[in-house]
Scaffold this active site. Structure first.
Site, PDB file in Angstrom:
ATOM      1  N   ASP A  51       7.961  -6.362   6.853  1.00  0.00           N
ATOM      2  CA  ASP A  51       7.692  -7.770   6.529  1.00  0.00           C
ATOM      3  C   ASP A  51       7.412  -7.931   5.037  1.00  0.00           C
ATOM      4  O   ASP A  51       7.206  -9.032   4.546  1.00  0.00           O
ATOM      5  CB  ASP A  51       6.564  -8.346   7.405  1.00  0.00           C
ATOM      6  CG  ASP A  51       5.251  -7.611   7.260  1.00  0.00           C
ATOM      7  OD1 ASP A  51       5.193  -6.606   6.524  1.00  0.00           O
ATOM      8  OD2 ASP A  51       4.265  -8.057   7.889  1.00  0.00           O
ATOM      9  N   SER A  52       7.462  -6.788   4.293  1.00  0.00           N
ATOM     10  CA  SER A  52       7.453  -6.862   2.833  1.00  0.00           C
ATOM     11  C   SER A  52       8.690  -7.614   2.342  1.00  0.00           C
ATOM     12  O   SER A  52       8.770  -7.977   1.159  1.00  0.00           O
ATOM     13  CB  SER A  52       7.403  -5.460   2.218  1.00  0.00           C
ATOM     14  OG  SER A  52       8.385  -4.627   2.795  1.00  0.00           O
ATOM     15  N   ASP A  90       9.142  -4.657  11.642  1.00  0.00           N
ATOM     16  CA  ASP A  90       7.768  -5.177  11.637  1.00  0.00           C
ATOM     17  C   ASP A  90       7.675  -6.426  12.493  1.00  0.00           C
ATOM     18  O   ASP A  90       8.500  -7.347  12.351  1.00  0.00           O
ATOM     19  CB  ASP A  90       7.369  -5.588  10.215  1.00  0.00           C
ATOM     20  CG  ASP A  90       6.491  -4.545   9.547  1.00  0.00           C
ATOM     21  OD1 ASP A  90       5.754  -3.829  10.251  1.00  0.00           O
ATOM     22  OD2 ASP A  90       6.556  -4.454   8.307  1.00  0.00           O
ATOM     23  N   LYS A 120       6.977  -2.209  14.647  1.00  0.00           N
ATOM     24  CA  LYS A 120       5.717  -1.787  14.022  1.00  0.00           C
ATOM     25  C   LYS A 120       4.727  -2.941  14.105  1.00  0.00           C
ATOM     26  O   LYS A 120       5.095  -4.103  13.893  1.00  0.00           O
ATOM     27  CB  LYS A 120       5.929  -1.364  12.562  1.00  0.00           C
ATOM     28  CG  LYS A 120       4.613  -0.963  11.867  1.00  0.00           C
ATOM     29  CD  LYS A 120       4.835  -0.145  10.601  1.00  0.00           C
ATOM     30  CE  LYS A 120       5.238  -0.946   9.400  1.00  0.00           C
ATOM     31  NZ  LYS A 120       4.264  -1.982   8.974  1.00  0.00           N
ATOM     32  N   GLU A 122       0.637  -4.050  13.008  1.00  0.00           N
ATOM     33  CA  GLU A 122      -0.546  -3.730  12.187  1.00  0.00           C
ATOM     34  C   GLU A 122      -1.828  -3.876  13.003  1.00  0.00           C
ATOM     35  O   GLU A 122      -2.001  -4.872  13.716  1.00  0.00           O
ATOM     36  CB  GLU A 122      -0.625  -4.670  10.973  1.00  0.00           C
ATOM     37  CG  GLU A 122       0.498  -4.435   9.976  1.00  0.00           C
ATOM     38  CD  GLU A 122       0.366  -5.294   8.725  1.00  0.00           C
ATOM     39  OE1 GLU A 122      -0.686  -5.937   8.518  1.00  0.00           O
ATOM     40  OE2 GLU A 122       1.337  -5.317   7.944  1.00  0.00           O
ATOM     41  N   GLU A 189      -1.774   3.213   5.293  1.00  0.00           N
ATOM     42  CA  GLU A 189      -1.523   2.655   3.960  1.00  0.00           C
ATOM     43  C   GLU A 189      -2.784   2.670   3.100  1.00  0.00           C
ATOM     44  O   GLU A 189      -3.840   2.192   3.525  1.00  0.00           O
ATOM     45  CB  GLU A 189      -0.986   1.211   4.102  1.00  0.00           C
ATOM     46  CG  GLU A 189      -0.671   0.567   2.763  1.00  0.00           C
ATOM     47  CD  GLU A 189       0.207  -0.673   2.873  1.00  0.00           C
ATOM     48  OE1 GLU A 189       0.730  -0.987   3.966  1.00  0.00           O
ATOM     49  OE2 GLU A 189       0.379  -1.340   1.826  1.00  0.00           O
TER      50      GLU A 189
HETATM   51  O1  KIV Z   1       6.323  -4.125   5.252  1.00  0.00           O
HETATM   52  C1  KIV Z   1       6.376  -2.997   4.755  1.00  0.00           C
HETATM   53  O2  KIV Z   1       7.185  -2.694   3.868  1.00  0.00           O
HETATM   54  C2  KIV Z   1       5.426  -2.004   5.234  1.00  0.00           C
HETATM   55  C3  KIV Z   1       5.331  -0.722   4.471  1.00  0.00           C
HETATM   56  C4  KIV Z   1       4.545  -0.934   3.233  1.00  0.00           C
HETATM   57  C5  KIV Z   1       4.792   0.378   5.294  1.00  0.00           C
HETATM   58  O3  KIV Z   1       4.737  -2.223   6.181  1.00  0.00           O
END
Ligand code: KIV
Length: 271
Positions: A51-52, A90, A120, A122, A189
């Site tokens: 989600d980056s 994510d 993924k 969080e 992280e």
């Molecule tokens: O969204 C992302 O890129 C991440 C990484 C920083 C692990 O969660």
């Protein structure tokens, strides 16, 4: 294992085997077809559709604004490109933190519409109900602890997490809970290296770090950061493998100059 005609070499089983043999796992983010194809060709183990994307693709300050539809769009583009790596997507902010039923329907949407391999999520015990329900549908889940960017408004800063004993103890408990629930891996992280190594040696599942030191089972970086596309972002954990930004600037400036001077297109570049 063949999954619907695709021959992904990297499966959850293979990742466990890598951990047990001490083979390090390499993971990178990708959000689009073209770069995912290059990352696959380079031999990456896992591609994270992070989600980056909210930051590096869309220019948001935080990862919170990206939507489920937008994550699915990025995931579809990546899945179309890759053959070998596992593709992990994510779950965006707001899709699993509240109602675990909603978490399952969002998880199923991502998997059905993108054909990715895993998701993924969080958080630890706070979101364990959602994680359990998603896992019960057969979808593999990767956990994410330490600095969890979707909680940035709670933390108030992007600084190193779990330096204090209490937070470190909680993180260790969360890691155990994620393993017990059935997660196949955990991202850690921005935490002290000593704690990263302690978590990795306390759980059987692979632990992949970003700013969590060298004692974990693998590493992940955001592609745009490691390629040097962002001048502004330079945390201590980031190794820049190239200065693509300068290369791009050079190329764009040459193009502009060639167009202005009439040098482009030349005789061979026209019909
Ligand atoms: O969204 C992302 O890129 C991440 C990484 C920083 C692990 O969660």
């Amino acid at each position: 294992m063949s999954v619907e005609g695709k021959n992904r070499i990297i499966t959850t089983q293979r990742l466990l085997e890598m951990k047990s043999k001490g083979e390090k796992i390499a993971m990178l983010t990708a959000y689009d077809f073209t770069s995912a194809r290059i990352v696959d060709e380079a031999g990456i183990d896992i591609i994270l559709v992070g989600d980056s994307a909210a930051n590096v693709m869309a220019g948001h300050e935080t990862t919170l604004p990206i939507t489920l539809d937008q994550m699915i769009y990025h995931a579809q583009s990546v899945v179309r490109a890759v053959k070998n790596p596992m593709v992990v997507v994510d779950m965006p902010f707001g899709t699993y933190q509240g109602d675990s039923k909603q978490a399952v329907s969002c998880a199923i949407r991502i998997m059905k519409e993108s054909e990715a391999d895993a998701l993924k999520v969080e958080g630890g015990q706070d979101v364990i109900e959602s994680i359990r329900r998603i896992l019960s549908t057969g979808i593999p889940v990767m956990g994410h602890l330490g600095l969890t960017p979707q909680s940035i408004h709670k933390f108030g800063t992007y600084s190193v997490r779990a330096r204090e004993e209490e937070e470190a103890r909680k993180l260790m408990e969360d890691a155990k809970s994620l393993e017990e629930a059935g997660c196949f891996a955990i991202v850690l992280e921005k935490i002290p290296a000593e704690l990263g190594a302690k978590v990795a040696s306390s759980v059987k599942i692979p632990v992949i770090g970003i700013g969590a030191g060298g004692g974990v089972d693998g590493q992940v970086l955001v592609m745009h950061d490691m390629l040097g596309l962002n001048k502004e972002f330079s945390p201590r954990f980031l190794r820049r493998y190239h200065d693509i930004r300068s290369e791009m600037l050079k190329a764009f400036r040459s193009y502009i100059s060639d167009v202005k001077s009439g040098d482009f297109p030349n005789e061979q570049e026209q019909y």
